[in-house]
Design a protein around this motif. Structure first.
Motif, mmCIF file in Angstrom:
data_model
loop_
_atom_site.group_PDB
_atom_site.id
_atom_site.type_symbol
_atom_site.label_atom_id
_atom_site.label_comp_id
_atom_site.label_asym_id
_atom_site.label_seq_id
_atom_site.Cartn_x
_atom_site.Cartn_y
_atom_site.Cartn_z
ATOM 1 N N SER A 1 -2.142 11.866 -4.250
ATOM 2 C CA SER A 1 -1.827 13.142 -3.612
ATOM 3 C C SER A 1 -1.453 12.888 -2.156
ATOM 4 O O SER A 1 -1.597 13.764 -1.306
ATOM 5 N N HIS A 2 -0.995 11.671 -1.901
ATOM 6 C CA HIS A 2 -0.564 11.267 -0.558
ATOM 7 C C HIS A 2 0.952 11.428 -0.476
ATOM 8 O O HIS A 2 1.676 11.008 -1.382
ATOM 9 N N ARG A 3 1.420 11.988 0.612
ATOM 10 C CA ARG A 3 2.849 12.296 0.705
ATOM 11 C C ARG A 3 3.737 11.054 0.776
ATOM 12 O O ARG A 3 4.934 11.132 0.478
ATOM 13 N N LYS A 4 3.190 9.904 1.157
ATOM 14 C CA LYS A 4 4.014 8.702 1.301
ATOM 15 C C LYS A 4 3.958 7.767 0.095
ATOM 16 O O LYS A 4 4.703 6.791 0.042
ATOM 17 N N TYR A 5 3.064 8.065 -0.847
ATOM 18 C CA TYR A 5 2.899 7.164 -1.983
ATOM 19 C C TYR A 5 2.962 7.954 -3.279
ATOM 20 O O TYR A 5 2.449 9.077 -3.370
ATOM 21 N N ALA A 6 3.586 7.314 -4.288
ATOM 22 C CA ALA A 6 3.708 7.939 -5.600
ATOM 23 C C ALA A 6 3.163 6.995 -6.662
ATOM 24 O O ALA A 6 3.126 5.770 -6.465
ATOM 25 N N ALA A 7 2.753 7.551 -7.777
ATOM 26 C CA ALA A 7 2.320 6.726 -8.900
ATOM 27 C C ALA A 7 3.434 5.751 -9.262
ATOM 28 O O ALA A 7 4.601 6.131 -9.344
ATOM 29 N N GLY A 8 3.065 4.501 -9.451
ATOM 30 C CA GLY A 8 4.040 3.461 -9.758
ATOM 31 C C GLY A 8 4.381 2.585 -8.574
ATOM 32 O O GLY A 8 4.930 1.487 -8.750
ATOM 33 N N ASP A 9 4.092 3.053 -7.337
ATOM 34 C CA ASP A 9 4.330 2.226 -6.156
ATOM 35 C C ASP A 9 3.385 1.024 -6.161
ATOM 36 O O ASP A 9 2.227 1.124 -6.593
ATOM 37 N N TYR A 10 3.881 -0.092 -5.641
ATOM 38 C CA TYR A 10 3.026 -1.259 -5.418
ATOM 39 C C TYR A 10 2.612 -1.281 -3.953
ATOM 40 O O TYR A 10 3.424 -1.010 -3.059
ATOM 41 N N VAL A 11 1.331 -1.597 -3.720
ATOM 42 C CA VAL A 11 0.817 -1.625 -2.357
ATOM 43 C C VAL A 11 0.032 -2.903 -2.120
ATOM 44 O O VAL A 11 -0.576 -3.475 -3.032
ATOM 45 N N LEU A 12 0.050 -3.310 -0.871
ATOM 46 C CA LEU A 12 -0.685 -4.476 -0.395
ATOM 47 C C LEU A 12 -1.897 -3.983 0.380
ATOM 48 O O LEU A 12 -1.768 -3.154 1.289
ATOM 49 N N GLY A 13 -3.073 -4.445 0.007
ATOM 50 C CA GLY A 13 -4.290 -4.019 0.685
ATOM 51 C C GLY A 13 -5.252 -5.173 0.883
ATOM 52 O O GLY A 13 -4.887 -6.344 0.722
#
Length: 337
Positions: A86-98
């Motif tokens: 529910s974050h405006r900059k991220y969508a389901a399917g995005d890959y993220v580095l954490g």
């Protein structure tokens, strides 16, 4: 937002290692899965990194990052896929580095994470050659070491995640590069794939200083130290006047219950007017864009190669970490969740 996850699996630090870590120092824990709040994302890890520096965080002492806590999950670089948002900059399917490895799921409000383009390269590459590992090599050589074209360069742990990239960057700058590693297989890879000029198996050398004297009859301009111990002492013996030593890691001493005495030849730092500097890559994040652009160009031109040692399964992460200290792995050590 979608995706309802109820169960979490994560690796906790069960006890602080005394010397070399053992499987008994770790515990696989099943607990309630984290639930994303409004404005957050839920990430399912696919890959995470195991790195030698994590051994220091298992000790209860001051350092540049807080120690791991007993009974709590470990942390480290990770790449995962957003499965709910529910974050405006991220969508389901995005890959993220954490930085919340050693677990299956994690949530974030977007701070301290980075979206990555998984179409540019395999996702795990952003933990290695395109991530902090590659940037450590780049910053260490270019900024800390002030690499100059034509330098005589010695790299310890040269087949490791950082060392193997250091060797190849130095070769791009037309330097003469010599590396050390711990097996015939690694030596062969360094010579045939990474393109070093010479390499030696330190297990077959009684006197590192004498071997370096043979390989660098005119001396070493730059030593990239990942090992410490006899490698550091041997390099100091063979440095040219005004040479540079980049201190990136000292894996030879990470598991010492009692610190070993330092090299007996430190006075040569004065005599030879050497510059010796340690560094932490996170202090140099201003170079990230420069690094990404340059490394991307080298990779596109097939000028950089890399190896990965992949361990399958979260439950096997402790052994993957322990293996870092046995000299079996090559390149970047990764766990595929």
């Amino acid at each position: 937002m979608s995706a309802t996850i109820t169960q979490q699996r994560e690796i906790h630090l069960k006890s602080r290692p005394q010397g070399l870590p053992t499987p008994d120092n770790f515990e696989l824990v099943e607990t309630a899965a984290p639930q994303p709040q409004e404005g957050e994302i839920l990430v399912e890890n696919e890959w995470f990194s195991v790195d030698p520096y994590m051994r220091g965080r298992m000790n209860d002492g001051p350092s540049y990052v807080p120690p791991f806590q007993i009974g709590q999950p470990l942390e480290g670089g990770c790449v995962g896929k957003v499965i709910a948002s529910s974050h405006r900059k991220y969508a389901a399917g995005d890959y993220v580095l954490g930085n919340l490895g050693w677990r299956k799921y994690w949530t974030s409000d977007g701070k301290g994470i980075q979206k990555i383009d998984a179409s540019q390269a395999p996702p795990q590459t952003f933990l290695g050659v395109l991530g902090m590992t590659g940037m450590t090599a780049y910053v260490g050589l270019m900024k800390i070491g002030q690499l100059t074209e034509g330098d005589a360069v010695f790299v310890s742990a040269a087949s490791g995640a950082v060392g193997s990239i250091v060797c190849q960057i130095a070769r791009q700058k037309k330097c003469r590069v010599v590396g050390s590693a711990g097996s015939a297989k690694k030596i062969d890879w360094l010579k045939t794939k990474a393109g070093v000029d010479e390499a030696f198996n330190y297990h077959e050398v009684d006197d590192v200083s004498a071997r370096l004297r043979e390989l660098f009859p005119e001396g070493i301009d730059l030593y990239f130290d990942n090992v410490g111990g006899d490698h550091l002492a041997g390099a100091i013996d063979n440095m040219k006047d005004f040479g540079r030593i980049v201190c990136c890691g000292m894996i030879s001493s990470y598991n010492d219950a009692q610190p070993e005495p330092g090299p007996a030849n430190l006075f040569k730092i004065i005599v030879k007017r050497l510059r010796v500097q340690g560094f932490i890559v996170r202090d140099h994040l201003d170079m990230y864009r420069e690094f990404q652009q340059q490394m991307g160009e080298w990779i596109a031109a097939d000028k950089i190669v890399w190896k990965e040692t992949v361990t399958q399964g979260l439950e096997n992460a402790p052994q993957a970490f322990i293996n870092l200290f046995h000299g079996d792995k090559m390149g970047k050590a990764l766990v595929q969740v």
